[in-house]
Design a protein around this motif. Sequence first.
Motif, PDB file in Angstrom:
ATOM      1  N   VAL A 168       0.838  -1.198   0.000  1.00 55.32           N
ATOM      2  CA  VAL A 168       0.000   0.000   0.000  1.00 55.32           C
ATOM      3  C   VAL A 168       0.876   1.252   0.000  1.00 55.32           C
ATOM      4  O   VAL A 168       0.615   2.214  -0.736  1.00 55.32           O
ATOM      5  CB  VAL A 168      -0.960   0.001   1.211  1.00 55.32           C
ATOM      6  CG1 VAL A 168      -1.674   1.334   1.349  1.00 55.32           C
ATOM      7  CG2 VAL A 168      -1.959  -1.126   1.084  1.00 55.32           C
ATOM      8  N   ARG A 169       1.922   1.244   0.808  1.00 54.00           N
ATOM      9  CA  ARG A 169       2.835   2.391   0.847  1.00 54.00           C
ATOM     10  C   ARG A 169       3.502   2.618  -0.513  1.00 54.00           C
ATOM     11  O   ARG A 169       3.640   3.751  -0.970  1.00 54.00           O
ATOM     12  CB  ARG A 169       3.911   2.187   1.909  1.00 54.00           C
ATOM     13  CG  ARG A 169       3.382   2.077   3.294  1.00 54.00           C
ATOM     14  CD  ARG A 169       3.505   3.357   3.973  1.00 54.00           C
ATOM     15  NE  ARG A 169       3.036   3.167   5.354  1.00 54.00           N
ATOM     16  CZ  ARG A 169       2.986   4.115   6.214  1.00 54.00           C
ATOM     17  NH1 ARG A 169       3.373   5.305   5.875  1.00 54.00           N
ATOM     18  NH2 ARG A 169       2.541   3.899   7.411  1.00 54.00           N
ATOM     19  N   VAL A 170       3.919   1.529  -1.147  1.00 58.68           N
ATOM     20  CA  VAL A 170       4.553   1.640  -2.466  1.00 58.68           C
ATOM     21  C   VAL A 170       3.554   2.188  -3.483  1.00 58.68           C
ATOM     22  O   VAL A 170       3.890   3.062  -4.288  1.00 58.68           O
ATOM     23  CB  VAL A 170       5.132   0.276  -2.903  1.00 58.68           C
ATOM     24  CG1 VAL A 170       5.566   0.302  -4.353  1.00 58.68           C
ATOM     25  CG2 VAL A 170       6.292  -0.120  -2.004  1.00 58.68           C
ATOM     26  N   ALA A 171       2.327   1.681  -3.441  1.00 58.73           N
ATOM     27  CA  ALA A 171       1.296   2.190  -4.353  1.00 58.73           C
ATOM     28  C   ALA A 171       1.055   3.670  -4.118  1.00 58.73           C
ATOM     29  O   ALA A 171       0.930   4.450  -5.073  1.00 58.73           O
ATOM     30  CB  ALA A 171       0.000   1.403  -4.169  1.00 58.73           C
ATOM     31  N   ALA A 213       1.106   5.794 -12.900  1.00 56.54           N
ATOM     32  CA  ALA A 213      -0.251   5.470 -12.458  1.00 56.54           C
ATOM     33  C   ALA A 213      -0.571   3.994 -12.694  1.00 56.54           C
ATOM     34  O   ALA A 213      -1.222   3.354 -11.854  1.00 56.54           O
ATOM     35  CB  ALA A 213      -1.262   6.361 -13.172  1.00 56.54           C
ATOM     36  N   ILE A 214      -0.106   3.442 -13.797  1.00 55.06           N
ATOM     37  CA  ILE A 214      -0.314   2.012 -14.063  1.00 55.06           C
ATOM     38  C   ILE A 214       0.401   1.172 -13.015  1.00 55.06           C
ATOM     39  O   ILE A 214      -0.159   0.207 -12.471  1.00 55.06           O
ATOM     40  CB  ILE A 214       0.163   1.645 -15.489  1.00 55.06           C
ATOM     41  CG1 ILE A 214      -0.782   2.224 -16.533  1.00 55.06           C
ATOM     42  CG2 ILE A 214       0.274   0.122 -15.654  1.00 55.06           C
ATOM     43  CD1 ILE A 214      -0.304   2.082 -17.956  1.00 55.06           C
ATOM     44  N   ILE A 215       1.637   1.527 -12.713  1.00 52.82           N
ATOM     45  CA  ILE A 215       2.396   0.792 -11.691  1.00 52.82           C
ATOM     46  C   ILE A 215       1.688   0.900 -10.343  1.00 52.82           C
ATOM     47  O   ILE A 215       1.551  -0.094  -9.618  1.00 52.82           O
ATOM     48  CB  ILE A 215       3.843   1.311 -11.607  1.00 52.82           C
ATOM     49  CG1 ILE A 215       4.597   0.966 -12.888  1.00 52.82           C
ATOM     50  CG2 ILE A 215       4.554   0.724 -10.392  1.00 52.82           C
ATOM     51  CD1 ILE A 215       5.952   1.635 -13.012  1.00 52.82           C
ATOM     52  N   ALA A 216       1.210   2.090  -9.997  1.00 54.39           N
ATOM     53  CA  ALA A 216       0.517   2.284  -8.717  1.00 54.39           C
ATOM     54  C   ALA A 216      -0.726   1.403  -8.636  1.00 54.39           C
ATOM     55  O   ALA A 216      -0.974   0.767  -7.605  1.00 54.39           O
ATOM     56  CB  ALA A 216       0.141   3.747  -8.544  1.00 54.39           C
TER      57      ALA A 216
END
Length: 165
Positions: free
Chosen positions: A11-14, A137-140
């Motif tokens: 979640v933090r990474v996102a 945004a895709i990675i997130a």
Amino acid sequence: MLTKAKPPVSVRVAQVFWILSLVAGAAGVVYAFIIRIAQLPAIEKLVKGVEAHRADSTYESAAQIVFWCIFGAMIAVVFLQIVFFVSFRNRRSSVRWWQFGTLFLQGIVLIFAHELVAMGDRGKPLEIILGTQYLLAIIALCVSLLPPALRWSARKYDIRRGPSA
């Protein structure tokens, strides 16, 4: 007892990727505003290619309309990303579907910006910035779909059982 537990690493990474995407989007909006005067003649030339038998003021107006529509869409994407980022942090249900819709809208804006606004040497950085925003945004979104992140968002509240030690 209700507590506030730290979100898992996924979640933090996102969240970090969403914030980076927002920063890239804001940079794209600022850069597009800066280069607008230089890009208008190229947009006029593009519009003139559609029909060459109009007054010059018509082409100028059409170029302004095209630019400000794309610019407004870029701002709308950033605004929607902010709204859905806050919703994601607050564990709102179905927010990932809204984020996916934002990605769809962002892809359309990227295509139109590439074809209509980001032309020439000054347009290349805008293309790169908007592409970076889209990729982040895709990675997130992908990271937010990992199982720990899904479990975290499925729980509306963090509950700690028993007495505190």
